[in-house]
Scaffold this motif. Structure first.
Motif, PDB file in Angstrom:
ATOM      1  N   ASP A 261       3.558   8.287 -13.017  1.00 52.68           N
ATOM      2  CA  ASP A 261       2.799   9.522 -12.878  1.00 52.68           C
ATOM      3  C   ASP A 261       2.699   9.877 -11.407  1.00 52.68           C
ATOM      4  O   ASP A 261       2.582   9.001 -10.540  1.00 52.68           O
ATOM      5  N   CYS A 262       2.746  11.161 -11.114  1.00 53.62           N
ATOM      6  CA  CYS A 262       2.632  11.592  -9.722  1.00 53.62           C
ATOM      7  C   CYS A 262       2.077  13.004  -9.676  1.00 53.62           C
ATOM      8  O   CYS A 262       2.534  13.886 -10.410  1.00 53.62           O
ATOM      9  N   ASP A 263       1.081  13.228  -8.831  1.00 55.03           N
ATOM     10  CA  ASP A 263       0.472  14.551  -8.697  1.00 55.03           C
ATOM     11  C   ASP A 263       1.267  15.463  -7.773  1.00 55.03           C
ATOM     12  O   ASP A 263       0.911  16.625  -7.602  1.00 55.03           O
ATOM     13  N   LEU A 264       2.319  14.946  -7.157  1.00 51.65           N
ATOM     14  CA  LEU A 264       3.145  15.734  -6.241  1.00 51.65           C
ATOM     15  C   LEU A 264       4.566  15.809  -6.791  1.00 51.65           C
ATOM     16  O   LEU A 264       4.967  15.019  -7.636  1.00 51.65           O
ATOM     17  N   ASP A 265       5.321  16.739  -6.267  1.00 55.77           N
ATOM     18  CA  ASP A 265       6.701  16.929  -6.709  1.00 55.77           C
ATOM     19  C   ASP A 265       7.594  15.966  -5.937  1.00 55.77           C
ATOM     20  O   ASP A 265       8.118  16.297  -4.865  1.00 55.77           O
ATOM     21  N   PHE A 266       7.781  14.773  -6.484  1.00 53.63           N
ATOM     22  CA  PHE A 266       8.531  13.742  -5.775  1.00 53.63           C
ATOM     23  C   PHE A 266       9.965  14.177  -5.500  1.00 53.63           C
ATOM     24  O   PHE A 266      10.503  13.921  -4.424  1.00 53.63           O
ATOM     25  N   VAL A 267      10.603  14.837  -6.458  1.00 50.00           N
ATOM     26  CA  VAL A 267      11.998  15.235  -6.294  1.00 50.00           C
ATOM     27  C   VAL A 267      12.142  16.178  -5.101  1.00 50.00           C
ATOM     28  O   VAL A 267      13.039  16.020  -4.258  1.00 50.00           O
ATOM     29  N   ALA A 268      11.237  17.162  -5.005  1.00 48.39           N
ATOM     30  CA  ALA A 268      11.298  18.110  -3.884  1.00 48.39           C
ATOM     31  C   ALA A 268      10.992  17.418  -2.567  1.00 48.39           C
ATOM     32  O   ALA A 268      11.653  17.667  -1.547  1.00 48.39           O
ATOM     33  N   LEU A 269      10.005  16.541  -2.582  1.00 45.73           N
ATOM     34  CA  LEU A 269       9.635  15.841  -1.357  1.00 45.73           C
ATOM     35  C   LEU A 269      10.761  14.923  -0.884  1.00 45.73           C
ATOM     36  O   LEU A 269      11.045  14.844   0.314  1.00 45.73           O
ATOM     37  N   LYS A 270      11.405  14.249  -1.810  1.00 49.04           N
ATOM     38  CA  LYS A 270      12.506  13.361  -1.423  1.00 49.04           C
ATOM     39  C   LYS A 270      13.665  14.167  -0.856  1.00 49.04           C
ATOM     40  O   LYS A 270      14.287  13.766   0.139  1.00 49.04           O
TER      41      LYS A 270
END
Length: 585
Positions: free
Chosen positions: A480-489
């Motif tokens: 689970d993640c409250d942020l957009d990991f794909v965009a951040l990566k």
């Protein structure tokens, strides 16, 4: 054709050249690999090593054995190293004459050993333990050092001669390290070479260093310098042809550049074989070869200083000094009088390079090494926090959670949990990001498993599907993640500045991490699929998997379940099927 006692000329294999290893184009005589990098059960590292060992001889070269530690070698480490050696069947297994561990904590640096009679007894004990476990002789490398000890009773070459004589171990003679240490401590490189018995030298290392003015630092960055090539020629005079390896660890170049260094070593050896020792010594400088053991003794302790303190106390004092986050000088300013006195008794001082500055080389290296690994493994977290806050985080983290594994890749295992309680407004989201990045690291070399095909699943009777359990690939995890990991990566990979607090919140995100073949992948899941993967990982049967998806995503129907399974097959997530009674395929 190389003489029987040498493998020829090889290179240290680093990740930049794993692709060449996989396609079978390592056009060198042999390779040296870092043992700990292959402790994992599968993935790309193991595939690389499998390909390499089929084509050229391999030497396992460790960095975490810590043979000079007052503790006995770690039994779990020896188990892993022994299993790796049994599988690889290397030409030999090597590590370093140093210590790396204090109690349960690892420095991941090569810390210098007091050259005392007590230390020799302990190292002999440890070498015998390791050789019994490996069922083969150990080869030990001399390390670059930036300090010596007031209580030293032997020159390093004398210590090695005694150690090899008492244990039957061999020596990996690093010529760059001799140059570095000779500069830093003022001994003669010729004395070092002449103090080593030729029949104990199994391998040579060639590498570069950085000249920092009043001392040299073993950086392994750049081409082999002239003074190391000169010492290589002298080593050929003293030892004859020996298996030689070029190391290049920082800013690893294109293969052609690295191979050119390997080929240069081969040409120099060929000149030696063609011209003979006399001609080569004329090129390298006159070399007098006295009997083994005739090297110059180390300087005597300064007047008024006490005899050497125990190895256990010396390593405790040294460890406490170099792991203090504010530097050695500040540590001593706040330490008790006994600690300060023991530190001064322990480390030899010279006018141009005082003992605090010498110890600070190791203090800086300790934090820089682990900080660099964590930047590499947690790039999104680093990008979200920024350079200085990330540095502060890692300083706090290493104080609370020092490394307890010989494998430096395990240094970040506790970071997601640590972040949950870290005083930062976005700590929860940052912990989630770190959890995903840690899963990516774990997936790199977890156990292999063959993915099922559509025909494999088609063999399952339709009536059996409700009770079927889908066994997912060992690398699969959901986060689970409250942020957009794909965009951040993606932004982190492009070098764009990030800020976790500026990315906004997006609840109900789930991210899948897994390995397909040798590549680690990740993608965002919708709520239903996230619940379904989690249920499969828990061991629920297919009916339970579909129920978990339906409870989370409204309108989930049978056709959605079929589409989901097809996607899992395409992604290579399914590694087996089983029934409630425990059968599996």
């Amino acid at each position: 054709m190389h003489p029987p006692r040498t493998l020829g000329h090889g290179v240290g294999l680093r990740t930049r050249h794993y692709g060449r290893a996989l396609d079978g184009t390592l056009d060198v005589d042999w390779v040296e690999v870092i043992s700990e990098n292959f402790f994992g059960a599968g993935g790309r590292p193991r595939a690389v090593l499998e390909r390499v060992r089929e084509r050229v001889p391999v030497v396992l070269h460790g960095v975490s054995l810590g043979i000079g530690g007052v503790e006995r070698p770690d039994s779990e480490y020896l188990r892993q190293l022994s299993a790796l050696a049994d599988w690889v069947q290397p030409a030999w297994v090597s590590d370093h004459l140093c210590w790396t561990r204090w109690g349960a904590h690892y420095s991941h640096d090569l810390l210098p050993l007091p050259l005392t009679a007590e230390a020799l007894r302990i190292v002999v004990r440890n070498v015998n333990i390791v050789q019994d476990a490996l069922k083969r002789p150990l080869t030990l490398e001399n390390v670059s050092s930036y300090l010596t000890y007031n209580g030293d009773q032997l020159a390093e070459w004398e210590f090695f001669a005694e150690l090899c004589g008492q244990t039957g171990a061999f020596m990996l003679l690093d010529l760059n390290n001799i140059v570095v240490s000779a500069t830093n401590h003022g001994f003669s490189v010729d004395d070092y070479l002449n103090g080593i018995a030729p029949d104990r030298v199994r391998q040579l290392h060639l590498a570069n260093h950085t000249d920092l003015g009043h001392y040299k630092f073993d950086s392994h960055a750049g081409a082999v310098p002239d003074e190391v090539w000169e010492l290589y020629r002298k080593a050929l005079v003293r030892f004859g042809p020996v298996a030689t390896c070029v190391e290049w660890d920082e800013g690893v170049p294109e293969w052609e550049v690295l191979r050119a260094e390997q080929q240069k070593a081969a040409r120099i050896e060929q000149q030696f074989l063609e011209k003979g020792p006399a001609d080569v010594s004329n090129v390298a400088g006159s070399v007098h070869v006295p009997p083994v053991g005739a090297g110059r003794a180390p300087p005597a302790p300064q007047r008024g200083q006490a005899a050497a303190i125990s190895l256990e106390r010396s390593q405790t004092v040294f460890w406490q000094a170099i792991t203090a986050p504010s530097g050695v000088q500040d540590f001593l300013a706040h330490a008790d009088g006994v600690m300060v006195s023991d530190f001064e008794r322990l480390i030899r001082q010279t006018p141009q390079f005082d003992r605090i500055a010498r110890a600070d080389v190791y203090a800086t290296a300790y934090f820089a090494r682990l900080h660099g690994v964590l930047v590499e493994f947690f790039p999104v977290l680093h990008g979200c926090l920024g350079t200085i806050p990330f540095h502060n985080l890692i300083t706090d983290y290493l104080l609370a959670c020092p490394s307890t594994s010989a494998d430096v890749r395990r240094i970040g295992d506790k970071l997601p949990g640590f972040l949950r309680n870290w005083p930062h407004p976005g700590a929860s989201a940052l912990s989630q990001l770190a959890g995903i990045e840690l899963a990516i690291v774990d997936a790199l070399d977890c156990a292999d498993a063959k993915a099922l095909s559509l025909s494999d699943l088609a063999a399952v009777p339709q009536t059996a599907w409700p009770s079927v359990k889908l066994r997912l690939h060992p690398s699969v995890s959901v986060h689970d993640c409250d942020l957009d990991f794909v965009a951040l990566k993606g932004a982190a990979e492009e070098g764009k500045p990030l800020g976790a607090e500026a990315q906004g919140s997006a609840t109900n995100r789930a991210f899948l991490v897994w390995r397909k073949g040798l590549s680690v992948l990740h993608r965002e899941l919708d709520a239903g699929e996230g619940a379904a993967v989690s249920a499969a990982l828990r061991g629920d049967n297919f009916e339970g998997v579909c129920a978990a998806a339906a409870a989370t995503q409204s309108g989930f129907q049978a056709e959605h379940a079929a589409q989901m399974v097809a996607r899992w097959l395409s992604d290579g997530l399914i590694a087996g099927v089983g029934d409630p009674c425990g059968g599996d395929s």
